[in-house]
Motif scaffolding. Structure first.
Motif, PDB file in Angstrom:
ATOM      1  N   TYR A  30       0.870  -1.186   0.000  1.00 22.81           N
ATOM      2  CA  TYR A  30       0.000   0.000   0.000  1.00 22.81           C
ATOM      3  C   TYR A  30       0.901   1.228   0.000  1.00 22.81           C
ATOM      4  O   TYR A  30       1.780   1.359   0.860  1.00 22.81           O
ATOM      5  CB  TYR A  30      -0.878   0.080   1.253  1.00 22.81           C
ATOM      6  CG  TYR A  30      -2.042  -0.864   1.309  1.00 22.81           C
ATOM      7  CD1 TYR A  30      -2.992  -0.924   0.294  1.00 22.81           C
ATOM      8  CD2 TYR A  30      -2.224  -1.688   2.421  1.00 22.81           C
ATOM      9  CE1 TYR A  30      -4.066  -1.790   0.361  1.00 22.81           C
ATOM     10  CE2 TYR A  30      -3.295  -2.554   2.509  1.00 22.81           C
ATOM     11  CZ  TYR A  30      -4.217  -2.603   1.478  1.00 22.81           C
ATOM     12  OH  TYR A  30      -5.287  -3.460   1.558  1.00 22.81           O
ATOM     13  N   LEU A  31       0.696   2.130  -0.948  1.00 20.41           N
ATOM     14  CA  LEU A  31       1.259   3.463  -0.858  1.00 20.41           C
ATOM     15  C   LEU A  31       0.193   4.320  -0.189  1.00 20.41           C
ATOM     16  O   LEU A  31      -0.905   4.480  -0.731  1.00 20.41           O
ATOM     17  CB  LEU A  31       1.600   4.034  -2.233  1.00 20.41           C
ATOM     18  CG  LEU A  31       2.087   5.495  -2.196  1.00 20.41           C
ATOM     19  CD1 LEU A  31       3.464   5.602  -1.548  1.00 20.41           C
ATOM     20  CD2 LEU A  31       2.096   6.106  -3.594  1.00 20.41           C
ATOM     21  N   VAL A  32       0.510   4.839   0.983  1.00 21.31           N
ATOM     22  CA  VAL A  32      -0.469   5.591   1.767  1.00 21.31           C
ATOM     23  C   VAL A  32      -0.035   7.050   1.830  1.00 21.31           C
ATOM     24  O   VAL A  32       1.089   7.360   2.243  1.00 21.31           O
ATOM     25  CB  VAL A  32      -0.590   5.027   3.195  1.00 21.31           C
ATOM     26  CG1 VAL A  32      -1.724   5.731   3.946  1.00 21.31           C
ATOM     27  CG2 VAL A  32      -0.828   3.521   3.155  1.00 21.31           C
ATOM     28  N   GLN A  33      -0.930   7.939   1.378  1.00 22.98           N
ATOM     29  CA  GLN A  33      -0.676   9.375   1.434  1.00 22.98           C
ATOM     30  C   GLN A  33      -1.754  10.046   2.275  1.00 22.98           C
ATOM     31  O   GLN A  33      -2.921   9.663   2.219  1.00 22.98           O
ATOM     32  CB  GLN A  33      -0.658   9.973   0.031  1.00 22.98           C
ATOM     33  CG  GLN A  33       0.447   9.415  -0.861  1.00 22.98           C
ATOM     34  CD  GLN A  33       0.499  10.114  -2.202  1.00 22.98           C
ATOM     35  OE1 GLN A  33       0.789  11.307  -2.286  1.00 22.98           O
ATOM     36  NE2 GLN A  33       0.210   9.389  -3.264  1.00 22.98           N
ATOM     37  N   GLN A  34      -1.354  11.045   3.046  1.00 18.20           N
ATOM     38  CA  GLN A  34      -2.295  11.711   3.939  1.00 18.20           C
ATOM     39  C   GLN A  34      -2.400  13.200   3.614  1.00 18.20           C
ATOM     40  O   GLN A  34      -1.429  13.831   3.169  1.00 18.20           O
ATOM     41  CB  GLN A  34      -1.884  11.520   5.400  1.00 18.20           C
ATOM     42  CG  GLN A  34      -0.541  12.106   5.780  1.00 18.20           C
ATOM     43  CD  GLN A  34      -0.121  11.774   7.198  1.00 18.20           C
ATOM     44  OE1 GLN A  34      -0.729  10.959   7.886  1.00 18.20           O
ATOM     45  NE2 GLN A  34       0.951  12.396   7.654  1.00 18.20           N
TER      46      GLN A  34
END
Length: 227
Positions: A30-34
């Protein structure tokens, strides 16, 4: 001849250890961006890094190895801790694209240390430390989420936007369905918080998600707070 039980026991232990090591593999990332506005716009609040207020853009939270069944490995190699010198050429880019908003203010190193130690070490057979952080930065550049949303008329202006419209805007731009995680602002309004995109085993290309995470359910209409 009597069986050598000691030898058999040692063999069994060795096989079990081999299986344990194999189980620390993974299937995809998972590439997780916030969104920093949503991290800060809560009762908990946030602290800007010592380098100053981050850009008004989605920042990397992490590149997380996962299994196809929804579980994930973690903290796979305590003998290979984060070494800032290994990513010295990436530090300036990481400060822009991978900032920490946790309190107290920091130079981001503790955030990167946590991400490598917990997640990165589980993919080190494919990506060493430098390659791991480089992959995340490259993927973020490929997935310009903010531009995709703005192109669809979805602005970080504090307004409300439909969950379906947000998903469609990202999928239309990137070709892959995202997962949207929400949190709540100080008044209890559901808001865009994190965007999950799935990445292949090598950390190089986006793929359709084998499974979506069970986190941060959203209402049908979401706030996109300013930052």
């Amino acid at each position: 001849m009597k069986p050598n039980y000691s030898f058999l026991l040692k063999l069994l232990i060795a096989q079990c250890l081999a299986l344990a090591c194999a189980s620390q593999g993974y299937d995809f990332f998972y590439l997780v961006q916030q969104w920093p506005g949503s991290y800060c716009d809560t009762t908990q609040g946030c602290c800007y890094p010592t380098t100053g207020k981050p850009a008004s853009d989605f920042g990397i939270h992490g590149l997380w190895p996962n299994y196809d069944d929804g579980s994930y490995p973690s903290n796979c190699d305590s003998n290979n801790p984060f070494d800032l010198s290994q990513v010295s050429d990436l530090t300036s880019q990481m400060q822009v694209s991978w900032p920490s908003l946790a309190c107290p203010s920091s130079d981001d190193t503790s955030f990167w240390t946590h991400e490598w130690d917990k997640h990165g070490t589980c993919s080190e057979s494919v990506l060493d430390e430098h390659a791991y952080f480089q992959a995340a930065l490259d993927l973020k550049a490929q997935a310009n989420i903010l531009q995709a949303l703005e192109n669809a008329g979805i602005q970080a202006d504090g307004g409300l936007y439909s969950l379906t419209g947000i998903k469609n805007a990202i999928q239309d731009a990137l070709g892959y369905e995202p997962w949207i995680e929400c949190n709540k602002d100080a008044s209890g309004q559901s808001q865009i918080y994190q965007i999950y995109l799935c990445v292949d085993y090598y950390g190089s290309s986006f793929i359709e998600c084998p499974v979506f995470p069970n986190v941060g359910s959203c209402t049908s209409n979401l706030e996109f707070p300013t930052f």
